[in-house]
Design a protein around this motif. Structure first.
Motif, mmCIF file in Angstrom:
data_model
loop_
_atom_site.group_PDB
_atom_site.id
_atom_site.type_symbol
_atom_site.label_atom_id
_atom_site.label_comp_id
_atom_site.label_asym_id
_atom_site.label_seq_id
_atom_site.Cartn_x
_atom_site.Cartn_y
_atom_site.Cartn_z
ATOM 1 N N TYR A 48 0.691 -1.035 0.096
ATOM 2 C CA TYR A 48 0.043 0.023 -0.003
ATOM 3 C C TYR A 48 0.807 1.370 -0.015
ATOM 4 O O TYR A 48 0.577 2.240 -0.680
ATOM 5 N N ILE A 205 -8.495 -0.894 12.396
ATOM 6 C CA ILE A 205 -8.194 0.337 12.756
ATOM 7 C C ILE A 205 -7.056 1.157 12.050
ATOM 8 O O ILE A 205 -7.158 2.352 11.927
ATOM 9 N N PHE A 206 -6.303 0.253 11.272
ATOM 10 C CA PHE A 206 -5.311 1.073 10.292
ATOM 11 C C PHE A 206 -6.005 1.090 9.001
ATOM 12 O O PHE A 206 -5.729 2.047 8.261
ATOM 13 N N PHE A 208 -9.057 1.728 7.824
ATOM 14 C CA PHE A 208 -10.117 2.576 7.878
ATOM 15 C C PHE A 208 -9.449 4.088 7.618
ATOM 16 O O PHE A 208 -9.721 4.607 6.718
ATOM 17 N N PRO A 209 -8.607 4.536 8.423
ATOM 18 C CA PRO A 209 -8.005 5.732 8.015
ATOM 19 C C PRO A 209 -7.231 5.789 6.630
ATOM 20 O O PRO A 209 -7.383 6.777 5.860
ATOM 21 N N LEU A 210 -6.506 4.665 6.415
ATOM 22 C CA LEU A 210 -5.533 4.571 5.192
ATOM 23 C C LEU A 210 -6.381 4.628 3.791
ATOM 24 O O LEU A 210 -6.284 5.284 2.908
ATOM 25 N N LEU A 213 -10.083 7.750 4.858
ATOM 26 C CA LEU A 213 -10.046 8.879 5.355
ATOM 27 C C LEU A 213 -8.819 9.819 4.608
ATOM 28 O O LEU A 213 -9.005 11.092 4.163
ATOM 29 N N VAL A 214 -7.556 9.473 4.387
ATOM 30 C CA VAL A 214 -6.547 9.994 4.173
ATOM 31 C C VAL A 214 -6.687 10.300 2.384
ATOM 32 O O VAL A 214 -6.462 9.265 1.815
#
Lengths: 215, 532, 147
Positions: A48, A205-206, A208-210, A213-214
């Motif tokens: 990723y 938990i990782f 989701f933002p990766l 969101l980001v």
């Protein structure tokens, strides 16, 4: 009606000195297994990172194609399920078999909820043709967009498989709990599946933002 | 010696093939592994014979170019995934680890059996790949060729993927066993060095193999759905595949060699009747090799287009591996000094390892030098180097260990004379095959080529003729080992005068390993305190 | 018992040698519920924060914030839910060790990809891309777009 607090006394396997020895060995084994899982998923996170580094603008464009509300909902579901899982273990530690069953069922409902949300997300992506390269049919600005969905389906798919495996394990726990296998002196399988389940939570938990969101 | 005619042991404790297929006894699982590892070695050896035959002269002899590509791929894949990675840990290690630490079994006997069945399951996929259009990518499955070739890459990689899990579960089991199952008094620095080596191996298995799993999974999905990450046509990076692959596969060569080094430490003390020189240094060097093994994989990518910056760092770090390896070699030689050397078959293989591994190691340092590697990369020099390490190292130690523990495993003695003859053939044959290849490599013969210039023909022919000598050696060995099972002399409990715990129980051991849990009050090799 | 065992490696207990000792072993320690509730509440709050912050564009700072929050959440899950706070030494070493090796992997891969193209610019370029993505027509809106 059978006595809810009656339990089957656990027999320690012949090659262990006592129950504590058996439990600690199992727990070390589980942690080492989680080490392999960290490297397993970790390699995908490196993949990723490579893609993100190579095509930063594409990732900004792509993350708008995922619905952050769905991702956030799933985050809340998994966090809650981790809590119910840990409470299921704790209930067994204090000999509350009925509560163990209730908490395990709640965990399973959460797991199913997660998969339902996932299903709707995947269905939307498939409908729009946002898929790995060989099946990609969508119109888009970035000519590298298929890479995002390649890694998205790879990572969330592998995570989803872990959730499904978790559902199977929880079903197995419910069955054993109903038979009265778990009590304050023996709850090793509960503890081990619990660790696995929290790890699944940890990966999300990782993820989701990766992905969501980001940009 | 008067031994009772029939004693109860793990072999005759229960009867029938079903009792073997469902066994949880680490010794039986080890023996079953040994059987299938031997079969795999035979299969891989057969492919090697066939491809060397093809190289007897330039141009076509027996096979087409495509068949030749498939042959060297199958040779590599079978030897690496089915033979050498599980060879010592899964067969000898499974059998010995609980015995050497005085335990009744490994920590998770069911997982041990599952690991064996995963091995078989993975092997089925590999064999299926052989019959259904064998892969022709080389055992490294480099992209982008492995994405586009029409041969059965998927079943081979799926096989390797499953074999990886088999390896992970063995490693996991060993780590927990070593941590939790040691006999009373068996402190960390009283463990036999074989156990230290298996521990270091298990660390690598657990940390590196998952990355292989994900790499092969990505490759499979790449072929099925087109993830694109390793495919340059889709915007991916084929060099990234090499990073992923070698993050496992370089540590994996230490999965192969570390247990061999453990066997070496056992052999040298027993056949020199002397305490090991530098116990702690050997133990720590095993761990050091395990850790350094994760820092050097880039030396496989020196000519793949990786950045110069990374290449320089990897070259420098590669030299570090030489330090713990040399620590071991020096300590073994120091142990031999003033020992009562007994040139039995296991010790002959010890000497073979010492000699051949040193050559393999030194040429490894040459190849680790960035500037030199650019010229030697992908030549026969590399082929010769890793065969000196893998076959001259691991296989020699495996054979040494097999001869050493054979009486313990089966309760029979093999013929010492026949063993010497076989050893001689193997040593001569091996050096004929592979020393020649160092010469071929320095003259510029590239590896994996189907045909070659006429000037290389004499060396190629000599190398090929060596494979026949080697084959004779292995056939003799197969013959006398099987023969020993049928009419071999009954083995005493401790035929070599070893001091580690496995020699204190009967040969073959009982299912529970020891009548009473042993209590350890000294180091594993204190020959100065004990008179055998 | 004069046996030396490195505490961290053996997990502090030698079972085979002290049978009596390990009977009342630490696995009977029961974590008070307030820890679990506290962890749940903090995780929910942190999820809210990370979603809230993502609504604003801070450029590359977004990634830093998102990762910092994710690491914090992971820390809570590991120490409370997975019980690392009360666990044996070696279990911690093993798990943290895996992160170290993952970091090594990450570091060395990027020591390559970040410095490509130094020897020849060709190494850093891309040729013959066969993209399956169909270019957007002028005025066409991308399907499934979320703000």
């Amino acid at each position: 009606m059978t006595d809810l607090n009656a339990h089957k006394v656990h027999e320690v396997a012949h090659h262990f000195a006592n129950a504590g020895h058996e439990f600690d060995s199992a727990k070390l084994g589980m942690w080492v297994f989680l080490v392999t899982e960290v490297l397993f998923f970790g390699a995908l996170f490196v993949a990723y990172a490579f893609l993100r580094w190579a095509y930063p603008e594409m990732f900004v464009e792509a993350h708008h194609l995922l619905d952050w509300r769905m991702g956030a909902l799933n985050t809340l579901i998994l966090i809650t399920s981790s809590f119910t899982m840990v409470m299921a273990v704790r209930s067994a530690q204090v000999n509350q078999r009925g509560k163990t069953a209730a908490y395990l069922s709640a965990t399973m409902v959460c797991a199913f909820g997660f998969m339902v949300v996932k299903f709707f997300e995947y269905a939307a992506k498939i409908h729009h043709g946002y898929l790995p390269a060989k099946f990609f049919t969508a119109h888009a600005v970035s000519e590298h967009l298929h890479l995002f969905f390649g890694i998205y389906f790879m990572m969330t798919g592998l995570h989803g498989i872990h959730v499904v495996v978790g559902i199977g394990l929880i079903l197995w726990l419910l069955r054993r709990n109903a038979k009265g296998h778990f009590y304050s002196e023996f709850y090793t399988p509960l503890e081990m599946v619990g660790l696995y389940w929290h790890f699944v939570d940890l990966v999300w938990i990782f993820l989701f933002p990766l992905f969501y969101l980001v940009g | 010696m008067s031994l009772p005619a029939v004693r109860t042991d793990y072999i005759n404790a229960t009867k029938g093939w079903k009792s073997w297929l469902t066994t949880l006894d680490h010794k039986r699982i080890g023996i079953m592994y040994l059987l299938f590892i031997a079969i795999s070695f035979g299969l891989g050896g057969f492919f090697a014979l066939a491809l060397r035959m093809e190289l007897l002269n330039p141009g076509k002899l027996l096979f087409t170019a495509k068949q030749y590509n498939q042959l060297f791929t199958l040779h590599g894949a079978v030897m690496v995934f089915l033979f050498i990675v599980p060879s010592i840990p899964a067969s000898l290690g499974n059998f010995l680890l609980p015995l050497q630490i005085g335990a009744k079994d490994v920590a998770f006997p069911r997982m041990n059996l599952m690991s064996f069945y995963l091995y078989l399951f993975g092997a089925v996929f590999c064999v299926y790949s052989m019959v259904a259009g064998a892969a022709d990518t080389g055992w490294t499955f480099y992209t982008p060729y492995s994405i586009t070739t029409s041969t059965s890459v998927i079943s081979m990689t799926l096989g390797a993927f499953i074999l990886g899990f088999s390896s992970i579960f063995t490693g996991l089991n060993f780590i927990v066993t070593i941590h939790k199952m040691r006999a009373p008094g068996m402190t960390w620095f009283r463990m036999p060095l074989m156990v230290w080596a298996l521990y270091a191996t298990a660390i690598i298995q657990v940390l590196a193999t998952p990355v292989l799993g994900i790499t092969l999974l990505l490759l499979i999905i790449e072929r099925v759905a087109g993830i694109g990450i390793f495919d340059p046509a889709l915007g991916g990076d084929p060099v990234l595949f090499q990073h992923f692959f070698w993050f496992y596969s370089h540590p994996a060569v230490y999965i192969m060699i570390l247990p061999a080094m453990g066997v070496m430490s056992e052999l040298v003390t027993t056949f020199c009747k002397k305490n090991i020189f530098g116990y702690k240094m050997i133990a720590y060097s095993s761990l050091a090799i395990a850790i350094i093994s994760f820092l050097v994989w880039g030396h496989h990518l020196f000519v793949s287009g990786q950045s110069d910056y990374a290449a320089m760092i990897f070259s420098l770090l590669t030299y570090l591996v030489a330090i713990p390896s040399a620590v071991k070699i020096f300590n073994w030689i120091a142990t031999m000094y003033q020992g009562e050397i007994d040139l039995k078959a296991p010790f002959l293989y010890f000497l073979a390892f010492l000699f051949l591994f040193s050559i393999g190691g030194f040429t490894g340092i040459m190849l680790g030098s960035l500037s030199l590697d650019v010229y030697l990369h992908d030549t026969y020099f590399v082929v010769a180097h890793f065969h000196y390490v893998m076959m001259g190292g691991t296989v020699m130690a495996f054979l040494g260990g097999l001869h050493y523990w054979w009486p313990k495993m089966f309760g029979r003695m093999y013929s010492e004379g026949a063993a010497f003859v076989a050893w001689l053939f193997i040593m001569v044959g091996f050096n004929m095959v592979f020393f020649t290849q160092f010469l071929l490599g320095t003259k510029g013969m590239p590896r994996r080529y189907y045909s070659y210039l006429d000037q290389f023909q004499p060396l190629h022919a000599f190398s090929t003729s060596g494979t026949w000598v080697l084959t004779v050696g292995f056939l003799i060995m197969a013959f006398y080992l099987v023969e020993s099972l049928l009419n071999g002399k009954q083995a005493p409990d401790n035929p070599w005068g070893g001091l580690t715990l496995e020699w204190t129980t009967q040969s073959p051991p009982i299912t529970e390993n020891f009548l009473d849990t042993p209590i350890v009050d000294c180091g594993p090799y204190e020959y100065d305190k004990v008179k055998v | 018992m004069d046996i030396f065992i490195p505490t961290i490696l053996s997990g502090g207990v030698s079972y085979m040698s002290n049978h009596a000792h390990s009977e009342e072993h630490s696995h009977h320690f029961i974590v008070p519920v307030r820890y679990y509730v506290g962890a749940l509440v903090s995780l929910l709050i942190l999820t809210f924060i990370t979603v809230f912050v993502a609504q604003f564009n801070f450029g590359s700072f977004n990634l830093v914030v998102a990762m910092a929050v994710a690491v914090l959440k992971a820390g809570i899950v590991i120490s409370i839910f997975m019980g690392m706070k009360w666990d044996h030494g070696f279990n911690r070493v093993a798990f943290l060790g895996s992160l170290v090796f993952l970091f090594i992997f990450f570091l060395f891969v990027f020591s390559d990809v970040l410095f490509r193209g130094y020897r020849s610019p060709l190494e850093a370029t891309q040729i013959n891309l066969k993209s399956p993505v169909i270019p957007l027509e002028p005025g066409e809106v991308q399907e499934g777009y979320h703000k």
